[in-house]
Design an enzyme around this catalytic site. Sequence first.
Site, short mmCIF file in Angstrom:
data_model
loop_
_atom_site.label_atom_id
_atom_site.label_comp_id
_atom_site.label_asym_id
_atom_site.label_seq_id
_atom_site.Cartn_x
_atom_site.Cartn_y
_atom_site.Cartn_z
CD1 TRP A 1 0.09 -1.08 3.30
CD2 TRP A 1 0.20 1.17 3.29
NE1 TRP A 1 0.73 -0.68 4.45
CE2 TRP A 1 0.80 0.70 4.47
CE3 TRP A 1 0.15 2.53 3.07
CZ2 TRP A 1 1.35 1.55 5.43
CZ3 TRP A 1 0.70 3.40 4.03
CH2 TRP A 1 1.29 2.90 5.18
CD GLU B 1 5.30 4.90 12.84
OE1 GLU B 1 6.24 4.67 12.06
OE2 GLU B 1 4.68 4.00 13.45
CD GLU C 1 8.48 1.23 10.81
OE1 GLU C 1 7.79 2.21 11.07
OE2 GLU C 1 8.36 0.15 11.42
CG HIS D 1 4.25 3.13 9.18
ND1 HIS D 1 4.94 2.26 9.99
CD2 HIS D 1 3.77 2.37 8.18
CE1 HIS D 1 4.88 1.04 9.49
NE2 HIS D 1 4.17 1.08 8.38
CD GLU E 1 8.93 -2.50 14.22
OE1 GLU E 1 7.74 -2.15 14.27
OE2 GLU E 1 9.70 -2.08 13.35
CB THR F 1 4.98 0.12 17.34
OG1 THR F 1 6.19 0.60 17.88
CG2 THR F 1 4.37 1.17 16.44
CG ASP G 1 3.53 -2.08 6.92
OD1 ASP G 1 3.10 -3.02 6.22
OD2 ASP G 1 3.64 -0.92 6.52
CD GLU G 2 4.59 -0.36 13.13
OE1 GLU G 2 5.70 -0.88 13.19
OE2 GLU G 2 4.40 0.82 12.79
CG HIS H 1 8.20 -3.94 10.30
ND1 HIS H 1 7.96 -2.60 10.19
CD2 HIS H 1 8.26 -4.42 9.03
CE1 HIS H 1 7.89 -2.27 8.89
NE2 HIS H 1 8.06 -3.36 8.18
FE LIG Z 1 7.63 -0.14 13.34
FE LIG Z 2 5.93 2.46 11.97
#
Ligand SMILES: [Fe+2]
Ligand SMILES: [Fe+2]
Length: 383
Positions: free
Chosen positions: A81, A126, A164, A167, A217, A220, A246-247, A250
């Site tokens: 995305w 971020e 990242e 974000h 991570e 988050t 995403d987190e 990660h």
């Molecule tokens: Fe992250």
């Molecule tokens: Fe992030």
Amino acid sequence: MTSYALALTWTPSCAAQSHRHSKPRSQSATLYSQTTISATATLRTQKTHTMPQEKIEIFKSLENWASHNILPLLKPVEESWQPHDMLPDSSLPSDEFIDQVRALRNRMAQLPDDYLVVLVGAMITEEALPTYQTWFNQHDGIEDETGASTSPWAKWSRSWTAEENRHGDLLRTYLYLSGRVDMQMIEKTIHYLIAAGMDVKTEKNSYMGMVYTSFQERATFMTHGKMARLAKESGDPVLARILGADEKRHETAYVRIVEKLLEVDPTEAIIAIAKMMRNKITMPSHMMHDGRDPHLYDHLKAVSQRLKVYSLADYADIMEFFIGRWRLDKIEGLTSEGRCAQEFVCGLVHLIKKWRERADEQARTTELRDVNFSWIFNKEVLL
Ligand SMILES: [Fe+2]
Ligand SMILES: [Fe+2]
């Protein structure tokens, strides 16, 4: 995503014989003795390069493993995305674009001020991404030596940064369009923060760095998940979707790296975990400042804690999760120093309950007061 003043005063029985087998290569004027594992986790100066030189070879030897187990956790760019996918479409004719902005503003209008403060805090965190990429590349054995190195560690760090990077871009634009926040003050805070840097005490030691990112991570992922739920309840499902990005992937990568280090070099890995627990996991934006509130970071933490977006209980939960996930109590073949670190880390489980009780007690007894946040035009928010 934050740090708490946890005085880790518990000392394992092996502490007296504990000693480190490596010396930091520079800036080692520590205020606490490395020969004791008892820590008050407060007064200390910076240490760097505490990973023994020979351990760089461990990371070299894991390059093939990382190529097959870590790099596949990245998403190809063509399948990823992009911020614009979740924002009003600027390619539309002006009136249609403005309709989409109006819809965004209507959704955001429902969000309470205290929620906005926490959301802005997450966005600013971020946005300090240049600091995190710099920080990653300071770690021995995994740094990007040329800026375009083909080592899987360097490939990971660049692609992780690229993922990242979306974000902050997305959250920043979303908040800008909402009209509810003072972008000038937010931008000033980001400016101050990137200029200040961060000191999360990983000592340029890649073992410690990987433990830190695992924790960070996961924290988050948890906080964004809670903020997403609150956004949904307040009528903004788009923002809820944005916060779910995403987190988790990660976290999986970093947790897998620490798991591998525990397999190939259990003593150094468990010592790194113990050191990070004593150093405390500090939010990477702990040096934030807006030019006005000298206690901005503490005030943000207090609002986060009150909204239960991130609290001492979460810190304890994450610790407990990792002790179980990495089966730290089951690790065998450790040196005496490693066993001491293991005893220290696993002993922390018993402290977790106390921390939670203390957090609950703190919440009950803390007198609430209002503080002005520049990010929302100096409106008052209850701490
Ligand atoms: Fe992250
Ligand atoms: Fe992030």
